[in-house]
Design an enzyme around this catalytic site. Sequence first.
Site, PDB file in Angstrom:
ATOM      1  N   TYR A 101      15.249  31.747   7.077  1.00  0.00           N
ATOM      2  CA  TYR A 101      13.989  32.460   7.284  1.00  0.00           C
ATOM      3  C   TYR A 101      13.740  32.752   8.760  1.00  0.00           C
ATOM      4  O   TYR A 101      14.042  31.920   9.624  1.00  0.00           O
ATOM      5  CB  TYR A 101      12.813  31.621   6.776  1.00  0.00           C
ATOM      6  CG  TYR A 101      12.670  31.610   5.277  1.00  0.00           C
ATOM      7  CD1 TYR A 101      12.495  32.794   4.563  1.00  0.00           C
ATOM      8  CD2 TYR A 101      12.689  30.408   4.577  1.00  0.00           C
ATOM      9  CE1 TYR A 101      12.352  32.769   3.189  1.00  0.00           C
ATOM     10  CE2 TYR A 101      12.540  30.372   3.202  1.00  0.00           C
ATOM     11  CZ  TYR A 101      12.372  31.564   2.513  1.00  0.00           C
ATOM     12  OH  TYR A 101      12.219  31.540   1.156  1.00  0.00           O
ATOM     13  N   LYS A 128       0.837  -1.208   0.000  1.00  0.00           N
ATOM     14  CA  LYS A 128       0.000   0.000   0.000  1.00  0.00           C
ATOM     15  C   LYS A 128       0.867   1.252   0.000  1.00  0.00           C
ATOM     16  O   LYS A 128       2.056   1.186   0.342  1.00  0.00           O
ATOM     17  CB  LYS A 128      -0.913  -0.010   1.229  1.00  0.00           C
ATOM     18  CG  LYS A 128      -0.135  -0.120   2.542  1.00  0.00           C
ATOM     19  CD  LYS A 128      -1.023  -0.582   3.686  1.00  0.00           C
ATOM     20  CE  LYS A 128      -0.251  -0.629   4.988  1.00  0.00           C
ATOM     21  NZ  LYS A 128      -0.924  -1.441   5.995  1.00  0.00           N
TER      22      LYS A 128
HETATM   23  C1  LIG Z   1      -0.314  -2.316   6.692  1.00  0.00           C
HETATM   24  C2  LIG Z   1      -0.917  -3.581   7.076  1.00  0.00           C
HETATM   25  C3  LIG Z   1      -0.121  -4.722   7.287  1.00  0.00           C
HETATM   26  C4  LIG Z   1       1.376  -4.686   7.312  1.00  0.00           C
HETATM   27  O1  LIG Z   1       1.782  -4.112   8.507  1.00  0.00           O
HETATM   28  P1  LIG Z   1       3.296  -3.976   8.947  1.00  0.00           P
HETATM   29  O2  LIG Z   1       3.227  -3.484  10.327  1.00  0.00           O
HETATM   30  O3  LIG Z   1       3.887  -2.978   8.023  1.00  0.00           O
HETATM   31  O4  LIG Z   1       3.908  -5.301   8.810  1.00  0.00           O
HETATM   32  C5  LIG Z   1      -0.767  -5.920   7.501  1.00  0.00           C
HETATM   33  N1  LIG Z   1      -2.104  -5.986   7.519  1.00  0.00           N
HETATM   34  C6  LIG Z   1      -2.907  -4.926   7.360  1.00  0.00           C
HETATM   35  C7  LIG Z   1      -4.376  -5.102   7.409  1.00  0.00           C
HETATM   36  C8  LIG Z   1      -2.339  -3.682   7.144  1.00  0.00           C
HETATM   37  O5  LIG Z   1      -3.118  -2.606   6.987  1.00  0.00           O
END
Ligand SMILES: *Cc1c(COP(=O)(O)O)cnc(C)c1O
Length: 760
Positions: A656, A430
């Site tokens: 700045y 993702k």
């Molecule tokens: C993002 C996610 C993961 C992976 O999680 P990590 O902590 O990066 O290993 C697994 N399952 C779901 C449903 C997620 O949203």
Amino acid sequence: MNLNLSHKELITIISGESSSFPEYPIDIIYYDTRLINTSRNGVFFALNGRRNGHDFINKAYEKGIRTFVVNKTVDLPADATIITVEDPLRALQAVAKHHRNQFSYPVLAITGSLGKTTIKEWLYFLLSDEFNIVRSPKSFNSQIGVAISLLEMNDQHNLAIIEADISHPNEMEFIEDMVSPTLGIYTGVGHFYADNFESQKAHAAEHLKLFKHANITFVLSEHKNELRKNKINSDIVDYDAWKKLDFSQLSYSNNRVIALHVAEFLGVEKSILFKKGEQLPVLSNRMEVFEGQDDNLIINDSYNIDVDALEQALSYQFSSDERKDKIVVLDLSYVEENRKKDILNVVNSYSPTQLFIIENNEVPAELLAVKNSSILFKGSYRSRLKETVLMFKNRKHETWVEFDLKSIQHNISVFQKKLPEKTKLLVMVKASSYGTGDINIPHFLQQTGIDYLGVAYTDEGTTLRENGISLPILIMNTEIDAFDDVIRFQLEPSIFSIAQLEAFCNRLREDNISDFPIHITVETGMNRLGFYPEDIAELIEKLKLRPEVKVKSIYSHLADADNADPAYSLEQIEKFKAMKTTFKNGLQDDEILYHILNSEGASKFGKFASFDMVRLGIGVFGYTSTAAEDELLPSIRWKTTISQIKTIQAGETVGYSRTFTAEKPMEIATLRIGYADGFRRSLSNGVGQVFINGISCPVVGNVCMDMTMVDVSNTNCQAGDEVEIIGENIPIKTFSNRLKTIPYEVMTSISKRVSRIYLR
Ligand SMILES: *Cc1c(COP(=O)(O)O)cnc(C)c1O
């Protein structure tokens, strides 16, 4: 090019004057000394362009040329044949015209202000099974380019596709005379017309002179009248008719419709056009040549790998004597097996110093070590070689992140060892694979043989499919609006409510689809998405009534895996086990996969709670909150460079809002990184530190949008030096702690404008 003209014939064709008539025939024409690379008998035309060809006559002689077409007095050794003409360009065109007239196959000419090269390349793609085509190289469409294109015609071909352009009044007649097209495509002049014309109409009329004698000219209906007024016989390309024949995934464009229509006219069956129409190459422009780092000269021609284009690029590379070592890098992914041999034969005939064949942008260390060479990069438009080329750009102007694929591979195997043997692996990609880029990591994962990919939203899955990912893809959060894409791209939605299930099934029923793969999200304590235990009985009843879908997996998610106290996670695991029993009894389907663990969970509870699959994310990149950290390898380095170093005096301020005042004289380095790159403003004034030549250097003043100043008083450094933002000396956790956040947020906040590089 193989002309086989005697000197006598050549002199007659170009109405030249010469005092000597050597016996040997002329095979090839040159107008640019950089392209001379042959022992063949050539003639050099001294064209009076931006660079005057007469200034290069001696260079051409040195390279072995003995025949010259000129319109000035020149001083050459006695064995040179000098042919004097009125205008060397017109002479060149006369040879091209003579050459073209040797062949009676159709010549299709394309002109207009827009889309010529695209249409030409697409027609080549659509027609190349039916015809042996000679076409203009790249965008060779000028007075010279058209001549050179025509000179490539030979009797093996049976169709020529030539593009032509003009920028001044009265130019087209010379091109028309040379090309004598039998067929034409006119793309229009658009709303803009070239400065040298008094009106759009005049510009259009000049273009249309090309088709004075053509049998048929193809146009979209909007240009019909222009052709009629200029008395040109036309065939109207019916945009709307083509549009009705819905190519499933494509947007329509004028260029696409014209190419399809003309290909059909030339006899390609519609069924074939449908298939090929979906695969039309994405064209980037031309070969790019630039000075890269490590004194390499980079020739980037990474959109087209057919043999002609390859010859062009190689002859360019080998004719330049700027670098002695000639390195060729080929990306042969997406090239059919039988073409690979041809390609390699062509490359080997040039005997490059070194040849690298790479795939999927993975770069061998030996290639990275290349110095002071010319490097030609050649790949098809679908290969992602462009991104590799980025690595060789002069990094002195850049901020970049490196991802180490070897470490990623290592990390995956660390997890595999922690899990029971049959456990499947799903990797969450993702948010562009945690900010590492849309496609490279998924491609790499697909190759390493994991079982599943997961994304958050449908668009992310669509991007993966459009880029050749064929693994099953789980979508966590599917919007009702996205169902069409889910179906079209075979993405697998997660269902977390009855209403969503009903809506999706109804949509599937419209298309008579059954057994479409779905996943069920259940709630065990995260309180984010999913069915509660008490909803499951109803869900099971609904699922039994819905042949439209098939449950592939049922999953939940841990909320507190990074807590040293495992109590809450264990509780979630127990709840999940109970739900699993309910589903097993209710659905009677042993193929369904169950999964609950993320990276942290997999490394802590993998031995007993991995069920059928685990979902890895950040762990793949070498980071977890607490567990397994020692065994995993970090895979990310974020770097930038110094643009300038300044000495400031006590009392002066930096940046700045003048939040930093020097207490003593100091050296300040300005870095090519700012908050727009993801180097957040909260790192201002000592919160952030960077690492330069062995020393940690604190940020001074406020971080700017594109630049940051750091204190380098104690460091020996100079402009251009590399700066570590995250890496061996500044682990991502140190960096994220300074920002009071977690590695996840750091990774996904490195902005798009930062180049991404993948190391094999
Ligand atoms: C993002 C996610 C993961 C992976 O999680 P990590 O902590 O990066 O290993 C697994 N399952 C779901 C449903 C997620 O949203």
